[in-house]
Design a protein around this motif. Structure first.
Motif, PDB file in Angstrom:
ATOM      1  N   GLU A 282      -2.977  16.267  55.938  1.00 60.42           N
ATOM      2  CA  GLU A 282      -2.784  17.410  55.241  1.00 60.42           C
ATOM      3  C   GLU A 282      -3.689  17.901  54.866  1.00 60.42           C
ATOM      4  OE1 GLU A 282       0.959  16.691  52.701  1.00 60.42           O
ATOM      5  OE2 GLU A 282       2.175  16.118  54.333  1.00 60.42           O
ATOM      6  N   TRP A 284      -4.284  20.118  50.630  1.00 62.55           N
ATOM      7  CA  TRP A 284      -3.541  20.653  49.855  1.00 62.55           C
ATOM      8  C   TRP A 284      -3.872  21.403  48.759  1.00 62.55           C
ATOM      9  CZ3 TRP A 284      -0.777  16.570  46.775  1.00 62.55           C
ATOM     10  CH2 TRP A 284       0.962  15.720  47.454  1.00 62.55           C
TER      11      TRP A 284
ATOM     12  N   GLU D 152     -13.389  22.056  52.572  1.00 65.41           N
ATOM     13  CA  GLU D 152     -12.553  22.448  52.123  1.00 65.41           C
ATOM     14  C   GLU D 152     -11.772  22.073  51.196  1.00 65.41           C
ATOM     15  OE1 GLU D 152     -10.035  22.150  55.846  1.00 65.41           O
ATOM     16  OE2 GLU D 152     -11.637  22.065  57.377  1.00 65.41           O
ATOM     17  N   ARG D 155     -15.589  20.477  46.166  1.00 67.85           N
ATOM     18  CA  ARG D 155     -17.014  18.706  45.492  1.00 67.85           C
ATOM     19  C   ARG D 155     -15.716  17.506  45.717  1.00 67.85           C
ATOM     20  NH1 ARG D 155     -18.166  17.255  41.138  1.00 67.85           N
ATOM     21  NH2 ARG D 155     -17.571  19.459  40.335  1.00 67.85           N
ATOM     22  N   ILE D 157     -14.391  14.645  44.164  1.00 65.38           N
ATOM     23  CA  ILE D 157     -13.619  14.146  42.642  1.00 65.38           C
ATOM     24  C   ILE D 157     -13.401  12.429  42.717  1.00 65.38           C
ATOM     25  CG2 ILE D 157     -12.171  14.059  40.883  1.00 65.38           C
ATOM     26  CD1 ILE D 157     -12.369  17.240  40.900  1.00 65.38           C
ATOM     27  N   SER D 158     -12.679  11.974  43.526  1.00 64.58           N
ATOM     28  CA  SER D 158     -12.037  10.839  44.092  1.00 64.58           C
ATOM     29  C   SER D 158     -11.038  10.650  45.609  1.00 64.58           C
ATOM     30  CB  SER D 158     -11.542  10.640  42.446  1.00 64.58           C
ATOM     31  OG  SER D 158     -10.034  11.515  42.504  1.00 64.58           O
ATOM     32  N   ALA D 159     -11.214   9.740  45.084  1.00 61.94           N
ATOM     33  CA  ALA D 159     -10.687   8.691  47.063  1.00 61.94           C
ATOM     34  C   ALA D 159      -9.916   8.221  46.421  1.00 61.94           C
ATOM     35  CB  ALA D 159     -11.475   9.066  47.978  1.00 61.94           C
ATOM     36  N   GLY D 243     -21.269  10.768  40.409  1.00 62.70           N
ATOM     37  CA  GLY D 243     -20.232  10.496  39.028  1.00 62.70           C
ATOM     38  C   GLY D 243     -18.685  10.616  40.295  1.00 62.70           C
ATOM     39  N   THR D 245     -15.816   8.615  42.275  1.00 63.43           N
ATOM     40  CA  THR D 245     -15.172   7.648  42.639  1.00 63.43           C
ATOM     41  C   THR D 245     -14.276   7.627  43.998  1.00 63.43           C
ATOM     42  OG1 THR D 245     -12.987   8.370  40.804  1.00 63.43           O
ATOM     43  CG2 THR D 245     -15.133   6.790  39.908  1.00 63.43           C
ATOM     44  N   GLU D 263      -6.581   9.484  51.221  1.00 61.93           N
ATOM     45  CA  GLU D 263      -6.457  10.605  50.796  1.00 61.93           C
ATOM     46  C   GLU D 263      -6.739  11.249  49.355  1.00 61.93           C
ATOM     47  OE1 GLU D 263      -2.153  10.385  48.255  1.00 61.93           O
ATOM     48  OE2 GLU D 263      -4.046  11.835  46.427  1.00 61.93           O
ATOM     49  N   PHE D 265      -9.494  13.769  46.662  1.00 60.31           N
ATOM     50  CA  PHE D 265      -9.131  15.319  46.004  1.00 60.31           C
ATOM     51  C   PHE D 265     -10.438  15.544  45.733  1.00 60.31           C
ATOM     52  CE2 PHE D 265      -8.878  16.182  41.108  1.00 60.31           C
ATOM     53  CZ  PHE D 265      -8.111  17.006  41.303  1.00 60.31           C
ATOM     54  N   THR D 267     -12.835  19.091  44.571  1.00 58.73           N
ATOM     55  CA  THR D 267     -12.516  20.855  43.273  1.00 58.73           C
ATOM     56  C   THR D 267     -11.193  21.766  43.759  1.00 58.73           C
ATOM     57  OG1 THR D 267     -14.768  21.389  43.508  1.00 58.73           O
ATOM     58  CG2 THR D 267     -14.834  19.936  42.045  1.00 58.73           C
ATOM     59  N   GLU D 268     -11.195  21.928  45.044  1.00 61.77           N
ATOM     60  CA  GLU D 268     -10.603  22.691  45.462  1.00 61.77           C
ATOM     61  C   GLU D 268      -9.127  22.902  46.174  1.00 61.77           C
ATOM     62  OE1 GLU D 268     -10.771  25.862  44.238  1.00 61.77           O
ATOM     63  OE2 GLU D 268     -13.069  25.517  43.070  1.00 61.77           O
ATOM     64  N   GLY D 269      -8.916  21.191  45.948  1.00 61.66           N
ATOM     65  CA  GLY D 269      -8.005  20.078  47.041  1.00 61.66           C
ATOM     66  C   GLY D 269      -7.804  19.677  46.442  1.00 61.66           C
ATOM     67  N   LEU D 270      -6.976  18.780  47.877  1.00 61.29           N
ATOM     68  CA  LEU D 270      -6.527  17.524  47.964  1.00 61.29           C
ATOM     69  C   LEU D 270      -6.257  17.319  49.699  1.00 61.29           C
ATOM     70  CD1 LEU D 270      -4.409  14.931  46.153  1.00 61.29           C
ATOM     71  CD2 LEU D 270      -4.415  14.894  48.506  1.00 61.29           C
ATOM     72  N   VAL D 271      -7.046  16.664  50.681  1.00 62.05           N
ATOM     73  CA  VAL D 271      -6.536  16.125  51.703  1.00 62.05           C
ATOM     74  C   VAL D 271      -6.060  14.852  51.620  1.00 62.05           C
ATOM     75  CG1 VAL D 271      -8.400  17.726  52.888  1.00 62.05           C
ATOM     76  CG2 VAL D 271      -9.405  15.881  52.365  1.00 62.05           C
ATOM     77  N   LYS D 272      -5.293  14.426  52.615  1.00 62.27           N
ATOM     78  CA  LYS D 272      -4.851  13.467  53.032  1.00 62.27           C
ATOM     79  C   LYS D 272      -4.264  13.183  54.771  1.00 62.27           C
ATOM     80  CE  LYS D 272      -0.648  12.733  50.479  1.00 62.27           C
ATOM     81  NZ  LYS D 272       0.722  12.142  51.210  1.00 62.27           N
TER      82      LYS D 272
END
Lengths: 367, 367, 367, 367
Positions: A282, A284, D152, D155, D157-159, D243, D245, D263, D265, D267-272
């Motif tokens: 997915e 988002w 997509e 950049r 940020i965290s997973a 930086g 994580t 998942e 996260f 700067t422009e969204g999230l994929v999971k």
């Protein structure tokens, strides 16, 4: 009629041949080549370079430009018929007479008379005939049917089948193809009958079909020659002996991809299966919470596992014995249902299955 | 006929009354009490302690055991009719003659003649009449309709509505209640017509309804008095002027809860909405990957927001002006569709909407 | 210190006052006005037209520009403090001394010394003090916690909390606001502690926090004054007495909306809850299979039910008695956890909770 | 050191050998046998009947009880090493010296010294070495990584990676197996590094690992010999150069099945991506709205496609050229990360990657 007895052996490899090295023929060949205890011996096609490539890839001992070489190969016990539809009936009959079991891509024949005749020849010769309605072997369709058969949702009350292609076929395919019910909905008609009959005999008795041209205006000119060829959208309501109903919605184009869903409501619950995507990702973002990718685009990817499973199932059946499913009769029954749809569309009212005209001298397949 | 002119004022509070302090009357009162610029002045019921409790809770200035005191209250501008169904028509007419706008729980009347008459009186007296089909105000139904109206999925082709109650009502409710189509499916008939008419005028022209008794055998004895009362399951296929279709599946019992889903397929895509759960929690363990809780149990919780929204919408309309939706005519149309279902069930064939018998001297509601 | 005894009465209406008629004050007032057996008597604010509007809408008997009029109102039994944060501590103490129970929007005070002192005064005066961590009252958070407390997933092992705002606040809010842990993550710290303590006492013992500036470069200049104000993204790992862990991920901007999710893994399973959308509609088209709308945009809509539920819960508690949850101590504990995060970020290593410096003369809130 | 030059040919079949006919060896063989342009020539194992069965099923020309016969087979160009872990390093070196490209099941060696040495030999001999971290080839992991690499979601940020087995392995596997980080989490460490490096070089710099024994008390006795063997649950927090994580949660038992989710996260969204089920069927009844079946039970079914894809990818690479991914160095890096976890667990604090002790005389793999 002369029939050679099938060469069923306890133990040993199952030796098979394939007619047709097109897209679907190769799919079945790949499976046949990978199943332990099964040996593909020969394949035929009309394009020699394709045959050469296939034979090299899968290590087949032989190929031929003549399907009779497959049918009459002395060591072949079963034949996978993956040729164009118009050759199916004759090849079935030839295989049957040669004592070969038959796996046949749908349809068995292009009309009901030919279908019933081919089935009869196979029966007379004592060979097994499988109609390749592959959806029955898809993990989701199969699990749903099992739930119904096992009574997980009680007695079936009603089903809804959504079946939509990603894009309409070329005009040339539609014209003379027999119409939406025969060339497309026939898979869904088989599934509806299969599901509703999962808890005991329960045949369709009445069918009401409506249709419209919504997405492919080019076909409207076929209205006079065959109304079922001039529609790209249909709604089919089937009433069964038990009083249960199945609703089928077909359309030749869904913008979002290949839509293949079933839900079945019963006295104790509901089972449904969803469309299949190439992955579970997915995405988002500011635009939407969405699937990363569209659903599978068409039958070759959507039913990749089903194609493997059906070929494996037929191989297992030939080795272990048992009833073929879906059988030739199942194929004939689905065709009769499609003919009932044609008739209902023409008359603008529900028709009884008994109103479907059988070929002269034929009697209805035992329900 | 004497009508008092409605007391519409620009600005100032909207002063309202409520007839009926039962479950649904209290729901509407709670909303009316919390909307800025709306003042509930009086409520009537036949149970005085209930009235005392309600008046204390919401700080109403008055109550009465006589609905006429609500209808004739000099300061009341609009009345919410939440009384038992058999009183609706007379109360509508009384409100209309007293110049009060009317929010009426469904049905407007228990038969078509009464329905059309009540609507006509309201029109003649120049008062607004809203039929409380609350589903139109549910966030999911409303968003789906907006998607259709805005063309987000192109031109509508077909819809499927699943509508199932968690459990059958008492026998006493079913007997003489008018049958499955009038007492239950009428909501779905309204939604189907509303959705299919969202892109321009598109009325139903033909309806085919099948029915069966699957989950409540007690009602079978009602078969002779009214076949529609002797079924608890139905499948309704509606064909519209545009050629689009809607399929409605209703059942008086779904073991899994209150099933309320719609999906609509159009030339450019599909919209659907899912059932609503009390929370979004999933539980994964050795038994199953599952929802932590079942879906909402019935209409009071499932449509809690819808009830609020419809009352707010009617208040807003009375203050700002505009067309009522769903109107009295919408209520009459849904009833005519239910009557077409009754007729189709009786005849075992699709019926045209024009076959529905209107009361003597009445003409069809303009489509 | 002089305390007036709280006026708790068995039966009768609960009479309440509200300090602050801003956004959140009005939310609580609307709930208070609609709960049976609760009477809002007075509200204060510094903007008279707002007060006039509020009083008219909800039918309050009185308003004042002076919060002391709420606190000292002779008939008021409990006060909802919805004023700006810097006034909370003094108003809590004044309420406590006046014998009023207190519902206080977070924070109790802007520093730990003030927090502990205000809590102590409330205890000394025998009034109940609730810290308004509203998430505990959200249907999904609450159901998840109940699953944990009831042992539905066995003993808790680890939790992950995703908490992201749709957009960063104005620079003025960040500067001097105490930093990401105190002004934003404090809600998540409370939830983590609440969940992990659901199966018995289980306090945090060690916290490791990392942070970065990813989405709002303007705040980088705050690095020297307070490193926690110069980050907009953090990852917090909390170790509890039992050995269980909780991971919190916060960010001041998620492009897809207000991200508020928890999942908790236990010895017998997993529970999780998903984000909440304004409706359940999906849209499928050539672009994507997607939600029709984005998730809720921010706390006022996402937690609309939670705000109602927490106010109702405090009202019910005041009428029926029992332990306040979340209490003042819970608020202090969350603040201490945020201070541990600050310290960990500064030191670049995990810190023990015991390393958090208490105000002189104070002793740690009993764990 | 003597190395024979690899026999890379433009065009022609790729001729391969396999060491090991166990579960995973057969999986790779089945794939190798079905890929056009690839010819398995020989397989070795220590169990002759297994070899006979395999050779018959897949039509291999030869087998041997001696792996050297595979390694030194004159026509073999590449070897799939599917033997027990303790033989990997020696077989890699032997293959390399014989000029064979190498596909090696993880691990490359059982310690870092052996790993680095084997990699170096492969480099010195100019053969390609692939470390079989199959998850990189799973459709969902691969699609997620592509989303990250293509920007997509902006950049990274965290997973968060959830990785849980359905049940703990036998005690004998755990004891002396190197511990939870090396024998289980190493896959997740590789995935975390791969994802975070997808937008440019971004190596791990600091790792904090906590662990506990939650589900398999038997292993507690291993605490003194190797603390990482005495834990069955861990939480790993990795900080990268950029930086960003990554949080990894592993556990040796999840009651609900094989939990494999990521998942990320940005700067422009999230994929999971979600867990994978054997079908898409849902069942709704009085008990629950639930999946009809549990998620895939373990790696052989969950990653069935991944195993095929990785073998196909290495074949394609050998034919077309290019960089191996995941390479030997990737395997070494993951091992170093697991060693950092071991150290962090021992010290109870985050450790820098530079604190991981390299074997004498070795220098760190270039990041």
């Amino acid at each position: 009629m002369l029939c050679i007895a099938p060469q069923d052996k306890a133990g040993g490899d199952l030796r098979v041949g394939i007619i047709g090295a097109g897209r679907i023929g190769r799919v079945h060949l790949e499976t046949l080549a990978s199943v332990a205890g099964v040996k593909p011996l020969i394949i035929s096609d009309i394009v020699e370079p394709v045959l050469q490539d296939v034979v090299a890839t899968y290590g087949l001992p032989a190929y031929s430009l003549n399907p009779d070489d497959v049918i009459n190969h002395p060591d072949v016990q079963a034949v996978w018929i993956c040729s164009p539809s118009q050759f199916h009936a004759d090849q079935i009959k030839a295989c049957a007479r040669a004592g070969k079991h038959i796996f046949c891509e749908k349809p068995i024949a292009t009309d009901l008379a030919g279908t019933l005749e081919a089935i009869q020849v196979a029966k007379d010769c004592g060979v097994k005939l499988m109609t390749a309605f592959q959806r029955r072997f898809d993990p989701s369709f199969a699990r749903l049917q099992k739930a119904v058969a096992d009574g997980e949702v009680g007695r079936p009350i009603s089903a809804v089948l959504q079946s939509r292609d990603p894009a309409p076929p070329p005009f040339a395919y539609v014209k003379g193809g027999g119409g939406l019910f025969k060339d497309m909905a026939i898979h869904d008609l088989d599934i509806a009958r299969w599901l509703m009959g999962s808890c005991g005999k329960n045949e369709p008795v009445k069918i009401y079909a409506t249709g419209a041209c919504n997405v492919d205006k080019a076909i409207l000119e076929l209205k006079d020659s065959n109304p079922s060829e001039a529609i790209d959208t249909a709604n089919i309501l089937i009433e069964f002996e038990s009083g249960s109903t199945a609703t089928i919605q077909v359309c030749r184009r869904a913008t979002y991809g290949y839509d293949q869903r079933v839900e079945l409501f019963g006295t104790e619950g509901l089972v449904k299966h969803e469309n299949v995507f190439p992955n579970t990702v997915e995405k988002w973002n500011g635009d939407a919470v969405r699937r990363a990718d569209p659903m599978h685009n068409f039958f070759m990817t959507r039913y990749a596992d089903a194609y493997k499973n059906e070929t494996k199932a037929f191989c297992a059946l030939l080795k272990a014995g048992g009833e073929v499913s879906p059988s030739g009769d199942d194929g004939a029954r689905a065709l009769e249902m499609a003919m009932a749809c044609d008739l209902s569309l023409r008359l603008g009212r529900p028709v009884l299955m008994s109103e479907v005209q059988l070929p002269a001298g034929q009697k209805r397949v035992a329900a």
